[in-house]
Design a protein around this motif. Structure first.
Motif, short mmCIF file in Angstrom:
data_model
loop_
_atom_site.label_atom_id
_atom_site.label_comp_id
_atom_site.label_asym_id
_atom_site.label_seq_id
_atom_site.Cartn_x
_atom_site.Cartn_y
_atom_site.Cartn_z
N LYS A 67 -5.52 -8.69 15.84
CA LYS A 67 -5.93 -7.72 16.86
C LYS A 67 -4.79 -7.47 17.83
O LYS A 67 -4.06 -8.39 18.20
CB LYS A 67 -7.15 -8.25 17.61
N ASP A 68 -4.65 -6.22 18.21
CA ASP A 68 -3.62 -5.76 19.15
C ASP A 68 -2.23 -5.74 18.53
O ASP A 68 -1.26 -5.38 19.23
CB ASP A 68 -3.60 -6.62 20.42
N ARG A 69 -2.09 -6.13 17.27
CA ARG A 69 -0.79 -6.05 16.60
C ARG A 69 -0.83 -5.11 15.40
O ARG A 69 0.15 -4.42 15.10
CB ARG A 69 -0.34 -7.44 16.12
N PHE A 70 -1.96 -5.09 14.68
CA PHE A 70 -2.09 -4.26 13.48
C PHE A 70 -3.04 -3.10 13.77
O PHE A 70 -3.99 -3.24 14.55
CB PHE A 70 -2.68 -5.07 12.33
N THR A 71 -2.79 -1.96 13.11
CA THR A 71 -3.66 -0.81 13.24
C THR A 71 -3.94 -0.24 11.86
O THR A 71 -3.01 0.07 11.10
CB THR A 71 -3.03 0.29 14.11
N ILE A 72 -5.22 -0.10 11.53
CA ILE A 72 -5.62 0.50 10.26
C ILE A 72 -6.00 1.96 10.52
O ILE A 72 -6.60 2.28 11.56
CB ILE A 72 -6.79 -0.27 9.60
N SER A 73 -5.63 2.82 9.59
CA SER A 73 -5.98 4.24 9.70
C SER A 73 -6.15 4.80 8.29
O SER A 73 -5.79 4.16 7.31
CB SER A 73 -4.91 5.02 10.47
N ARG A 74 -6.69 5.99 8.21
CA ARG A 74 -6.91 6.62 6.91
C ARG A 74 -6.68 8.11 7.00
O ARG A 74 -6.91 8.72 8.05
CB ARG A 74 -8.30 6.31 6.37
N ASP A 75 -6.26 8.68 5.89
CA ASP A 75 -6.11 10.12 5.74
C ASP A 75 -7.04 10.53 4.61
O ASP A 75 -6.74 10.32 3.42
CB ASP A 75 -4.66 10.47 5.41
N ASN A 76 -8.19 11.07 4.96
CA ASN A 76 -9.20 11.39 3.96
C ASN A 76 -8.73 12.49 3.00
O ASN A 76 -9.13 12.50 1.83
CB ASN A 76 -10.50 11.79 4.64
N ALA A 77 -7.91 13.38 3.47
CA ALA A 77 -7.41 14.45 2.60
C ALA A 77 -6.52 13.90 1.50
O ALA A 77 -6.41 14.49 0.42
CB ALA A 77 -6.65 15.48 3.43
N LYS A 78 -5.87 12.78 1.78
CA LYS A 78 -4.95 12.17 0.81
C LYS A 78 -5.55 10.93 0.15
O LYS A 78 -4.87 10.27 -0.64
CB LYS A 78 -3.65 11.79 1.51
N ASN A 79 -6.80 10.59 0.49
CA ASN A 79 -7.43 9.37 -0.05
C ASN A 79 -6.54 8.16 0.14
O ASN A 79 -6.36 7.33 -0.77
CB ASN A 79 -7.77 9.54 -1.53
N THR A 80 -5.98 8.05 1.32
CA THR A 80 -4.99 7.01 1.60
C THR A 80 -5.37 6.22 2.85
O THR A 80 -5.86 6.79 3.83
CB THR A 80 -3.60 7.65 1.79
N VAL A 81 -5.15 4.92 2.77
CA VAL A 81 -5.35 4.04 3.91
C VAL A 81 -4.01 3.41 4.28
O VAL A 81 -3.20 3.12 3.39
CB VAL A 81 -6.41 2.96 3.62
N TYR A 82 -3.80 3.22 5.57
CA TYR A 82 -2.54 2.68 6.07
C TYR A 82 -2.81 1.42 6.89
O TYR A 82 -3.89 1.25 7.46
CB TYR A 82 -1.83 3.70 6.97
N LEU A 83 -1.81 0.58 6.97
CA LEU A 83 -1.86 -0.57 7.86
C LEU A 83 -0.52 -0.65 8.58
O LEU A 83 0.50 -0.97 7.95
CB LEU A 83 -2.14 -1.87 7.10
N GLN A 84 -0.52 -0.32 9.85
CA GLN A 84 0.68 -0.45 10.67
C GLN A 84 0.69 -1.85 11.25
O GLN A 84 -0.24 -2.24 11.97
CB GLN A 84 0.68 0.59 11.79
N MET A 85 1.74 -2.58 10.95
CA MET A 85 1.84 -3.98 11.39
C MET A 85 3.02 -4.12 12.34
O MET A 85 4.16 -3.89 11.94
CB MET A 85 2.02 -4.90 10.17
N ASN A 86 2.73 -4.46 13.57
CA ASN A 86 3.75 -4.65 14.60
C ASN A 86 3.78 -6.10 15.05
O ASN A 86 2.83 -6.86 14.80
CB ASN A 86 3.48 -3.74 15.79
N SER A 87 4.85 -6.47 15.70
CA SER A 87 5.00 -7.83 16.23
C SER A 87 4.68 -8.87 15.17
O SER A 87 3.92 -9.82 15.40
CB SER A 87 4.09 -8.02 17.45
N LEU A 88 5.25 -8.70 14.01
CA LEU A 88 4.94 -9.58 12.88
C LEU A 88 5.40 -11.01 13.15
O LEU A 88 6.43 -11.25 13.80
CB LEU A 88 5.58 -9.04 11.61
N LYS A 89 4.61 -11.94 12.62
CA LYS A 89 4.87 -13.36 12.78
C LYS A 89 5.03 -14.00 11.40
O LYS A 89 4.50 -13.48 10.41
CB LYS A 89 3.70 -14.03 13.50
N PRO A 90 5.73 -15.13 11.32
CA PRO A 90 5.87 -15.79 10.02
C PRO A 90 4.52 -16.09 9.36
O PRO A 90 4.41 -16.04 8.12
CB PRO A 90 6.61 -17.08 10.37
N GLU A 91 3.50 -16.35 10.14
CA GLU A 91 2.18 -16.64 9.57
C GLU A 91 1.49 -15.40 8.99
O GLU A 91 0.43 -15.52 8.37
CB GLU A 91 1.26 -17.30 10.62
N ASP A 92 2.08 -14.24 9.18
CA ASP A 92 1.56 -13.03 8.52
C ASP A 92 2.06 -12.91 7.08
O ASP A 92 1.63 -12.02 6.35
CB ASP A 92 1.99 -11.78 9.30
#
Length: 121
Positions: free
Chosen positions: A64-89
């Protein structure tokens, strides 16, 4: 049939960012829920984030507060933006998509092939 193609994994230093994509193609009437899971070595697969067809989202507490999920329904695509990544990711990340198919509009669940995300300290 339905195919899911993931992209965007790789090696990044701690504190860096990556963006994962998962595109669905094939015999698709519509897409229901979409999500991202991950599995680290020796651990069970866990839900990272999910998004409903209406755009409601849910996240694991650890991202929470680091990753953001989004989708583009026209492209049938889902995204995951991952920020402030940690080794445990560090894990293999899999997309999961509910695909509505056929005249009876049955929802089938499909998994991507997985993409490796490695975060160095």
């Amino acid at each position: 049939q339905v195919q899911l193609v993931e992209s965007g994994g790789g090696l990044v230093q701690a504190g860096g960012s990556l963006r994962l994509s998962c595109a669905a193609s094939g015999s698709i009437s519509s897409i229901d829920g979409m999500g991202w899971y991950r599995q680290a070595p020796g651990k069970q697969r866990e839900l990272v984030a999910a998004i409903t067809s209406g755009g409601n989202t849910n996240y694991a507490d650890s991202v929470k507060d680091r990753f953001t999920i989004s989708r583009d329904n026209a492209k049938n695509t889902v995204y995951l933006q991952m920020n402030s990544l940690k080794p445990e990711d560090t894990a293999v990340y899999y997309c999961n998509v509910g695909v509505v198919r056929g005249s009876f509009r049955v929802t089938y669940t499909y998994w991507g092939q997985g993409t490796q995300v490695t975060v160095s300290s």
